[in-house]
Write a protein that holds these residues in place. Structure first.
Motif: not given
Lengths: 443, 318
Positions: A107-109, A138-141, A144-145, A148, A191, A193-195, B125, B156-157, B164, B269
Motif C-alpha cells: 500500500l501507499q506509505g 506515479y508518486r512525484p519524485a 529521485d528518492q 538518491s 504504492g 490500493l488493493h481495490i 508514510g 531522500a527527494a 513538483i 487514505k
C-alpha cells in the motif's frame, strides 16, 4: 497505555489462589482478557477468535488447571501459540542462476522505497551485486528518492523517468542486470490500493513479465484490522512469497503481522527497525510475540540505549562504578545520555514487570526537563575539584554554588544527598549485594 | 432531529463535499455498516445481535474498549426507553457514535488570519506531503495564498516531491538543501510570507515515529521557531493520520498532542477498505477532533470532516 497481558492475568488469578483447581469459568475470564489484549494489538478479530479457541482448548488441560501459577501458565500457552502461528524466520529464496528478481509491493506509505534500499544494502553485505529499479512512475519524485538512496549507498539504480511503462521498465531492468552481471534485481513498485483494479492488473503484468523469484509484501506494523483484506488481495493478484514488516521501531504491537501470516500463510522475512538504511533485521518471531502480548520489549530498550551510549562510554562507566570513582561529572554525563533516550516514563514501559512495580510505587520517578536543567545548573556551577570530589563541598561552597546556579542551598543539599545514595547503590550493585527486581530479564 | 443533524453551512462547497464524503465511505457503507443497518432491520434484538454489533465496530478499527462503550450505551437506551423497533435502536447507536465524535465546530482554516502557519506532522508514510498539496489547493479555492515550507530535509527527494506538487498547485516552495536544519527553512518561509502578505505557510515536516524522542524535540523546535519568526502569527498543528492505522493511532495522537499541541487531524487514505473507525477511539480518548479527510490520489480528493454526515453516511444503506 495498554496493560501487559501478564499483569492482567495475574490480577485475575491472584484472587483465585488457594482455591485449589480452576473452574472452566475462571478460564473463560482469562480468555476474555486474551481476546481484548489481542484486539488492542490489532490482531484481526477473526484471527483472534480462532486463536483464543485454540488457547482455551489447551488451557482446559491439566497443565494450567492444576498449576499453582495459572496466570503464568496461561501466558506461556499464549506465547507458544503465538510463536507457532508466526512461524520461523524464513530466508530469501534466490535463484541459482542470477539475476534473482525481487518484487516489492504494498500500500501507499508502507515503506517500499526505503525497504528496497535497505534490502539492497543487506544483500550486498552478503556478497551480492544488487541493482535497484524505479518502477514508481506515479508518486512525484519517487524515482529521485530511489536514485538518491542508490547514490548514498553506491548501489546502481535503473530508471527510465516517469513517462515510461512500469512493466517495460521491469523487463529492461532485468536485461540491464544481465548485462552488468548484477546478481539481484530489486523492483520498487508504486504504492497501490488493493481495490484499485487498474493498478493491481499492472502489478500482475509486471509479475508475469519478469517472473520474480520473490514477491515481498511490504506491510506497515501499525496497520489495523484492514491489513488482512489488503494482504489477501495482493496475495490473490501476485502470489506473495514473503512479508517485510516495517516501522517496527515504533510502539505498535504489530498484531497485523500475525493476522496476515495466519490468513495468507506467507512467512515474515524481515523487519524494518529504523530510518537508517542498515535498519533491516531478519524476523524474530519471539520478539514480535512478546510485543503482541504487551510484555514489553527488552531488546528494544537495549537497542535504544546502544543508540545513545557507545561501547567505550559504557566500559568507562562500568570501570568507574567498580572502582567507586564515579563523580559528579560522570553523573551529569549519565543524566544527559539517559535524557537523550527519551522520557523515563517511556523507558520504563519497555521493561517487563516494571509497569506493575511503578504502579505500586505511585508512578514513575518524575525527571522532567526543569528538574534536569536545575541539576545541570548546580553541577556546572561547581569547580572541577568539587565535581570530582564532592566531599570537599562545605557550607560556604554550598552557598556559592546555590548563588551561581540560581537555586537554594536546600537544592544543592538535596542533589548531594541523592548523589551519595547513588554511589552507595552502585557499590552494592557491583559487589553483587543487590538483587534485581523479580521478573527482570536474564532469569 | 432534523435540526440536530444540520451542518455548518458553506454553501458553495456543500454538494461537492457531500459527494466526496459519500464517495469515501461508499466502501464502508457497502461493508461493515451496511451490515449494522441490516442487523437492526431484523425485528427481534437478541444477545447475539449486540455481540455481532460490537464485533463489527471492532472490525472497523473502532477499538475493543470504545466499541464496547458504544454498544453498551445504545443498549441501555434501548432498554430504558423500552424501544422495540430496529429503526429506534439504530438511531440510538447512531446518536452515540455522533456523541463520541463530539462537535465538529472548529474555526475553518480558510477563515483564519493572514500569516497563519500550518504544521503538518505525522509518522512516516501517513501522507503528509500529499495532504499538504491537497490542503493548499483547498485554501486556494477560497482565494487564500499559500507558501510551502519544505521542512522534510531528511528523506531522500522529499524536497523534490514537494517542489513538483508546488508547481502543480502553483504555490511557492521555500526550500534549503537536503539535511539542512528544518527550523531554518521554516524561519525563511515564515519571514518571506510575512513580507509579501501571504495568507498561509504550510510546513511539510519529515515523517517521524512518535517514539523517537530526538525527532519529537526537533518538531517542538520547529514550532517554536515558527512562532518566533512571526510572534503575531497563529501556529496550527495538524496531525496526518493514515485511516488504515489500528490502535497505535491513539499512541501517535497522544504523543504528537503532547509535543506540538495538535489542533486537528487529517484522516488520510479513506479511499481504501479501511473503515477509519480509529477516529472514534482517538476522539474518545484524547478529544483531538478530525478536521479533514483525504479520499483519493487526486488533488481535490479532500474535504472537511463532518461528523454527522460521516456517521449518517455510514448508516445509509441505499
Amino acid at each position: 497505555m495498554f496493560e501487559a497481558l501478564s499483569d492482567r492475568l495475574n490480577d485475575i488469578f491472584t484472587g483465585l489462589r488457594g482455591k485449589g483447581t480452576l473452574t472452566e469459568r475462571d478460564v473463560d475470564t482469562a480468555m476474555r482478557e486474551i481476546r481484548l489484549s489481542l484486539l488492542e494489538a490489532d490482531v484481526n478479530f477473526k484471527v483472534v477468535k480462532s486463536f483464543v479457541a485454540r488457547v482455551k482448548e489447551r488451557c482446559i488441560g491439566a497443565e494450567v488447571m492444576q498449576s499453582l501459577t495459572p496466570g503464568q501458565q496461561v501466558v506461556k500457552v499464549v506465547h507458544e501459540e503465538l510463536l507457532a502461528t508466526l512461524g520461523e524466520a524464513a530466508r530469501l529464496e534466490l535463484s541459482n542462476t542470477p539475476p534473482s528478481i525481487i518484487l516489492l509491493a504494498g500500500l501507499q506509505g508502507s515503506g517500499k522505497t526505503t525497504t528496497a534500499a535497505k534490502l539492497a544494502l543487506a544483500l550486498r553485505k552478503q556478497g551480492h551485486h544488487p541493482l535497484m529499479a524505479a518502477l514508481d512512475v506515479y508518486r512525484p519524485a519517487a524515482i529521485d528518492q530511489l536514485i538518491s538512496l542508490g547514490k548514498q549507498l553506491n548501489i546502481p539504480v535503473y530508471s527510465e523517468g516517469s513517462k515510461a511503462d512500469p512493466v517495460q521498465i521491469a523487463a529492461n531492468a532485468v536485461q540491464e542486470a544481465r548485462k552488468n552481471a548484477n546478481t539481484v534485481v530489486i523492483l520498487d513498485t508504486a504504492g497501490r490500493l488493493h481495490i484499485d483494479e487498474a493498478m493491481m492488473t499492472e502489478l500482475q503484468h509486471i509479475e508475469q513479465r519478469v517472473k520474480p523469484h520473490e514477491v515481498l509484501l511490504v506491510a506497515d506494523a501499525m496497520t489495523g484490522q484492514d491489513a488482512v483484506h489488503a494482504a489477501e488481495e495482493f496475495h490473490r493478484a501476485v502470489s506473495i512469497t514473503g512479508m517485510i514488516l516495517t516501522k517496527m521501531d515504533g510502539d505498535a504491537r504489530g498484531g497485523a503481522a500475525l493476522s496476515i501470516r495466519q490468513v495468507t500463510g506467507v512467512p515474515i522475512k524481515y523487519m524494518g527497525t529504523g530510518e537508517k538504511t542498515d535498519a533491516l533485521e531478519v524476523f524474530h518471531p519471539d520478539r514480535l510475540a512478546q510485543r503482541i502480548l504487551g510484555m514489553g520489549d527488552v531488546l528494544s530498550l537495549i537497542e535504544k540505549a546502544q543508540e545513545q551510549i557507545s561501547e567505550d562510554d559504557a566500559k568507562k562507566l562500568e570501570k568507574k562504578m567498580r572502582t567507586a570513582t564515579f563523580n559528579l561529572d560522570d553523573f551529569l554525563n549519565q543524566m544527559r545520555q539517559i535524557r537523550k533516550m527519551g522520557p523515563l516514563t517511556q523507558l520504563v514501559e519497555l521493561i517487563p514487570g516494571m509497569r506493575g512495580a511503578m504502579k505500586q510505587m505511585g508512578g514513575a520517578p518524575d525527571m522532567n526537563d526543569k528538574e534536569v536543567k536545575r541539576i545541570e545548573a548546580i553541577i556546572t556551577s561547581m569547580t572541577r575539584q568539587e565535581r570530582q570530589n564532592p566531599s570537599i563541598i562545605d557550607g560556604s561552597r554550598r552557598r556559592r554554588i546555590a548563588k551561581g546556579s540560581g537555586t537554594t542551598v536546600q537544592d544543592v543539599n538535596q542533589l548531594l544527598n541523592q548523589f551519595k545514595e547513588m554511589q552507595k547503590m552502585m557499590k552494592q550493585l557491583t559487589s553483587g549485594k543487590m538483587r534485581l527486581p523479580k521478573g527482570f530479564p536474564g532469569k | 432531529m432534523k435540526n440536530l443533524f444540520r451542518r455548518r453551512s458553506t454553501p458553495e462547497v456543500t454538494e461537492e463535499e457531500r459527494e466526496q464524503i459519500d464517495h469515501a465511505v461508499q466502501k464502508t457503507k457497502d461493508g461493515v455498516f451496511n451490515r449494522i443497518s441490516d442487523l437492526f432491520r431484523e425485528s427481534v434484538i437478541t444477545e447475539d445481535t449486540w455481540d455481532e454489533l460490537e464485533e463489527l465496530l471492532i472490525q472497523a478499527d473502532v477499538g475493543p474498549v470504545t466499541a464496547s462503550t458504544l454498544v453498551e450505551s445504545a443498549r441501555k437506551d434501548v432498554e430504558r426507553e423500552e424501544l422495540h423497533t430496529s429503526v429506534e435502536a439504530e438511531t440510538a447507536l447512531r446518536r452515540h457514535m455522533v456523541e463520541v465524535l463530539g462537535s465538529d465546530e472548529h474555526e475553518p482554516l480558510e477563515d483564519m488570519e493572514t500569516g497563519t502557519v500550518i504544521l503538518m506532522v505525522g509518522v512516516n508514510g501517513s501522507g503528509k506531503t500529499t495532504s499538504t498539496a491537497k490542503l493548499t489547493h483547498y485554501l486556494q479555492r477560497y482565494d487564500r495564498s499559500v507558501y510551502l515550507a519544505a521542512a522534510d530535509t531528511f528523506r531522500a527527494a522529499a524536497i523534490d516531491q514537494l517542489r513538483i506538487w508546488g508547481e502543480r498547485v502553483k504555490a511557492r516552495v521555500v526550500a534549503h538543501q537536503q539535511d539542512a536544519d528544518p527550523s531554518a527553512v521554516v524561519f525563511d518561509a515564515v519571514k518571506a510570507a510575512q513580507q509579501r502578505g501571504v495568507d498561509f505557510v504550510i510546513v511539510d515536516t519529515a515523517g517521524r515515529l512518535h517514539t523517537k524522542f530526538n525527532l519529537m524535540e526537533e518538531l517542538q523546535k520547529i514550532k517554536r521557531v515558527a512562532q518566533k519568526s512571526n510572534p503575531d502569527a497563529r501556529v496550527v498543528s495538524l496531525l496526518v493520520l493514515d485511516a488504515t492505522t489500528g490502535q497505535n493511532a491513539i499512541l501517535q495522537a497522544k504523543s504528537f498532542l503532547q509535543t506540538v499541541d495538535v489542533d486537528g487531524i487529517i484522516l488520510s487514505k479513506l479511499d481504501g477498505t479501511a473503515k477509519g473507525g480509529v477516529a472514534f477511539s482517538v476522539y474518545n480518548e484524547l478529544k483531538v477532533p478530525i478536521w479533514y479527510i483525504g479520499t483519493g490520489e487526486k488533488i481535490d480528493d479532500f474535504a472537511p470532516f463532518n461528523h454527522l454526515e460521516f456517521v449518517n453516511a455510514l448508516f445509509e444503506t441505499r
